[in-house]
Design a protein around this motif. Structure first.
Motif, PDB file in Angstrom:
ATOM      1  N   GLY A  96       0.855  -1.189   0.000  1.00  0.00           N
ATOM      2  CA  GLY A  96       0.000   0.000   0.000  1.00  0.00           C
ATOM      3  C   GLY A  96       0.885   1.230   0.000  1.00  0.00           C
ATOM      4  O   GLY A  96       2.065   1.180   0.367  1.00  0.00           O
ATOM      5  N   THR A  97       0.312   2.341  -0.407  1.00  0.00           N
ATOM      6  CA  THR A  97       1.148   3.541  -0.557  1.00  0.00           C
ATOM      7  C   THR A  97       1.549   4.163   0.775  1.00  0.00           C
ATOM      8  O   THR A  97       2.567   4.846   0.845  1.00  0.00           O
ATOM      9  CB  THR A  97       0.427   4.613  -1.386  1.00  0.00           C
ATOM     10  N   ARG A  98       0.771   3.932   1.824  1.00  0.00           N
ATOM     11  CA  ARG A  98       1.060   4.675   3.057  1.00  0.00           C
ATOM     12  C   ARG A  98       2.461   4.385   3.574  1.00  0.00           C
ATOM     13  O   ARG A  98       3.215   5.299   3.896  1.00  0.00           O
ATOM     14  CB  ARG A  98       0.018   4.379   4.140  1.00  0.00           C
ATOM     15  N   GLY A 100       4.907   3.320   1.866  1.00  0.00           N
ATOM     16  CA  GLY A 100       5.874   3.836   0.901  1.00  0.00           C
ATOM     17  C   GLY A 100       6.113   5.320   1.102  1.00  0.00           C
ATOM     18  O   GLY A 100       7.257   5.802   1.075  1.00  0.00           O
ATOM     19  N   LEU A 101       5.032   6.053   1.335  1.00  0.00           N
ATOM     20  CA  LEU A 101       5.158   7.505   1.552  1.00  0.00           C
ATOM     21  C   LEU A 101       6.035   7.786   2.773  1.00  0.00           C
ATOM     22  O   LEU A 101       6.769   8.771   2.823  1.00  0.00           O
ATOM     23  CB  LEU A 101       3.763   8.114   1.730  1.00  0.00           C
ATOM     24  N   PHE A 102       5.974   6.899   3.752  1.00  0.00           N
ATOM     25  CA  PHE A 102       6.787   7.014   4.956  1.00  0.00           C
ATOM     26  C   PHE A 102       8.239   6.600   4.681  1.00  0.00           C
ATOM     27  O   PHE A 102       9.192   7.320   4.975  1.00  0.00           O
ATOM     28  CB  PHE A 102       6.177   6.143   6.059  1.00  0.00           C
ATOM     29  N   SER A 241      -5.632   0.105  -3.679  1.00  0.00           N
ATOM     30  CA  SER A 241      -6.690   0.273  -2.679  1.00  0.00           C
ATOM     31  C   SER A 241      -7.924   0.954  -3.258  1.00  0.00           C
ATOM     32  O   SER A 241      -9.052   0.525  -3.014  1.00  0.00           O
ATOM     33  CB  SER A 241      -6.172   1.089  -1.496  1.00  0.00           C
ATOM     34  N   LYS A 242      -7.706   2.024  -4.002  1.00  0.00           N
ATOM     35  CA  LYS A 242      -8.849   2.794  -4.523  1.00  0.00           C
ATOM     36  C   LYS A 242      -9.155   2.373  -5.953  1.00  0.00           C
ATOM     37  O   LYS A 242     -10.306   2.252  -6.337  1.00  0.00           O
ATOM     38  CB  LYS A 242      -8.543   4.302  -4.498  1.00  0.00           C
ATOM     39  N   ARG A 243      -8.104   2.170  -6.754  1.00  0.00           N
ATOM     40  CA  ARG A 243      -8.303   1.777  -8.157  1.00  0.00           C
ATOM     41  C   ARG A 243      -9.150   0.515  -8.276  1.00  0.00           C
ATOM     42  O   ARG A 243     -10.004   0.405  -9.135  1.00  0.00           O
ATOM     43  CB  ARG A 243      -6.936   1.534  -8.816  1.00  0.00           C
ATOM     44  N   LEU A 249      -5.834  -5.574   0.618  1.00  0.00           N
ATOM     45  CA  LEU A 249      -4.748  -6.333  -0.020  1.00  0.00           C
ATOM     46  C   LEU A 249      -3.395  -5.754   0.372  1.00  0.00           C
ATOM     47  O   LEU A 249      -2.404  -6.463   0.434  1.00  0.00           O
ATOM     48  CB  LEU A 249      -4.923  -6.299  -1.544  1.00  0.00           C
ATOM     49  N   ARG A 250      -3.379  -4.450   0.655  1.00  0.00           N
ATOM     50  CA  ARG A 250      -2.160  -3.699   0.983  1.00  0.00           C
ATOM     51  C   ARG A 250      -1.151  -3.811  -0.162  1.00  0.00           C
ATOM     52  O   ARG A 250      -0.048  -4.346  -0.017  1.00  0.00           O
ATOM     53  CB  ARG A 250      -1.496  -4.178   2.302  1.00  0.00           C
ATOM     54  N   SER A 251      -1.528  -3.308  -1.303  1.00  0.00           N
ATOM     55  CA  SER A 251      -0.622  -3.411  -2.438  1.00  0.00           C
ATOM     56  C   SER A 251      -0.566  -2.114  -3.230  1.00  0.00           C
ATOM     57  O   SER A 251      -1.604  -1.550  -3.603  1.00  0.00           O
ATOM     58  CB  SER A 251      -1.077  -4.555  -3.348  1.00  0.00           C
TER      59      SER A 251
HETATM   60  C1  LIG Z   1      -4.064  10.576  -0.166  1.00  0.00           C
HETATM   61  C2  LIG Z   1      -3.848   9.181   0.272  1.00  0.00           C
HETATM   62  N1  LIG Z   1      -2.640   8.640   0.119  1.00  0.00           N
HETATM   63  C3  LIG Z   1      -2.380   7.377   0.499  1.00  0.00           C
HETATM   64  C4  LIG Z   1      -3.362   6.598   1.073  1.00  0.00           C
HETATM   65  C5  LIG Z   1      -2.975   5.222   1.535  1.00  0.00           C
HETATM   66  O1  LIG Z   1      -3.555   4.257   0.784  1.00  0.00           O
HETATM   67  P1  LIG Z   1      -2.986   2.772   0.740  1.00  0.00           P
HETATM   68  O2  LIG Z   1      -1.894   2.658   1.757  1.00  0.00           O
HETATM   69  O3  LIG Z   1      -4.151   1.922   1.025  1.00  0.00           O
HETATM   70  O4  LIG Z   1      -2.455   2.623  -0.665  1.00  0.00           O
HETATM   71  C6  LIG Z   1      -4.639   7.111   1.262  1.00  0.00           C
HETATM   72  C7  LIG Z   1      -5.687   6.296   1.904  1.00  0.00           C
HETATM   73  O5  LIG Z   1      -6.731   6.715   2.260  1.00  0.00           O
HETATM   74  C8  LIG Z   1      -4.897   8.436   0.832  1.00  0.00           C
HETATM   75  O6  LIG Z   1      -6.099   8.989   0.980  1.00  0.00           O
END
Ligand SMILES: Cc1ncc(COP(=O)(O)O)c(C=O)c1O
Length: 392
Positions: A96-98, A100-102, A241-243, A249-251
């Motif tokens: 999941g992106t969260r 990764g962003l961290f 997650s959104k697509r 799934l956390r992917s």
């Molecule tokens: C702007 C934004 N970025 C990232 C995420 C993280 O999503 P995920 O980790 O499920 O890919 C979210 C989830 O709500 C989001 O709103």
């Protein structure tokens, strides 16, 4: 006992805060969840079959950076979606992106920038992990307004050059959560030029890229290639997650310059939690399929129309260009959220739970965020009650 100072001023996370605000009050009608951005449309149908065929891989430690099949499926998707080829060595699978962003900040934010504490720029309001990533690496988060006055995206170019020289990372969310704004090609191109001039990296959170109203949002990857930008300036994250309605799934993945990705892979080889291989197989199949994405988008497009119809005439309402949130102006977001819950059972989120106080005020204070995740009928009904409660 001692604890780290750096997280001591973090506000409580948005959802426990919302529970504290609402849960001692009875809902005033049928409970309609609009607070959390958790998709509620169907998952792709073929998951079970792919998962079953790959169960044996639970017996192995997963490949850290992503299996060749997954990286290949992502490469093909990027090519189809953006018309640019980004090789597998420039991609890393994420849970999941969260995370990764961290982890991008952990792997790539330097200890100092030009002899000073580095600055990490984040829009305000924003997805909260950007600020925590900055704090985790000892950088100074700077919250830059993303309001109607700036097209709901941060105007980083307007910051003082001395501050920009200290910037190590600049987060941008497009399509933006919560405002639904989309960065244009020109926005990305100008930001790339600014990043080159002041020597920083752009972290583009594009996890809502496939949910749009009229036209697919341009991505930073394609603009970087088209403008001949240094690929190391760019880190782009995407998610299933959104697509594909698969938040569990956390992917997701990150794409960037080869050296940045090499460093991310190295850090994660030590400390990462790779996606289990059966789930990587599922993710590869999901990236390869667009039919379910088009169906999913059509469901959101119907809800954009419903929102425009129900909220027509609400002062300050403007429907989102993309994503699945409504960012609705009110006098006081917390008071409005409480009133809405107590009088109608609709559960929204105060805008200020997604934004920070700064010297220019708190740009989320006068808003609530409503997620368009319910089915069309429930959504229309909830939104009508919201309108009658807050805007009558
Ligand atoms: C702007 C934004 N970025 C990232 C995420 C993280 O999503 P995920 O980790 O499920 O890919 C979210 C989830 O709500 C989001 O709103």
């Amino acid at each position: 006992m001692i604890y780290p100072e750096r997280f001591s001023n973090l506000p409580e996370y948005a959802f426990p805060r919302l529970r504290a605000l609402l849960d001692s009050h009875e809902p005033g009608g049928p409970v309609t969840p609009m607070s959390i951005g958790e998709p509620r449309h169907p998952m792709p149908e073929f998951l079970a079959e792919v998962l079953a065929a790959n169960l044996h891989s639970f017996a192995k430690y997963p490949v850290n950076e992503g299996t060749p099949a997954l990286l290949g499926a992502i490469t093909d998707w990027v090519q189809r979606r953006y018309g640019v080829r980004v090789g597998p060595e420039r991609i890393m699978a994420l849970n999941g992106t969260r995370e990764g962003l961290f982890n991008i900040a952990l792997a790539l934010c330097p200890e100092d920038k030009r002899g000073a504490r580095p600055v990490v720029l984040t829009p305000n309001p924003f997805y909260q992990v950007y600020a925590v990533a900055a704090l985790a690496v000892g950088a100074e988060p700077q919250f830059i307004p993303a309001t109607a006055a700036t097209g709901h995206l941060p105007d980083y170019a307007a910051l003082p050059p001395a501050l920009l020289d200290r910037v190590a990372l600049a987060y941008v969310c497009s399509p933006a959560n919560p405002q639904g704004a989309v960065a244009s090609r020109a926005y990305w191109a100008e930001l790339l030029a600014l990043a080159e001039k002041h020597d920083f990296r752009i972290v583009a959170d594009e996890c809502y890229s496939e949910i749009w109203r009229d036209a697919p949002p341009p991505g930073l990857l394609e603009v970087a290639v088209q403008t001949g930008a240094d690929p190391e300036r760019v880190l782009v994250v995407h998610s299933l997650s959104k697509r594909s309605n698969l938040p569990g799934l956390r992917s997701g993945f990150v794409a960037g310059g080869p050296e940045s990705i090499r460093r991310l892979r190295q850090l994660r080889a030590y400390a990462g939690a790779p996606l289990p291989e059966p789930l990587q197989a599922v993710a590869a199949a999901v990236w390869a399929d667009e039919a379910h994405v088009a169906e999913n988008r059509a469901l959101y497009q119907e809800k954009y129309r419903i929102a425009d119809e129900v909220l027509a005439g609400v002062p300050g309402y403007s429907g989102p260009a993309a994503g699945f949130f409504l960012w609705l102006p009110v006098a006081d977001g917390e008071a409005a959220t409480l009133k809405l819950w107590r009088e109608t059972g609709v559960r929204a989120l105060p805008g200020a739970y997604l934004s920070r106080d700064t010297e220019y005020g708190n740009p989320g204070h006068g808003f609530i965020r409503a997620a368009m995740v319910a089915g069309a009928t429930e959504f229309r009904d909830g939104l009508t009650r919201l309108r009658d409660c807050l805007y009558a």
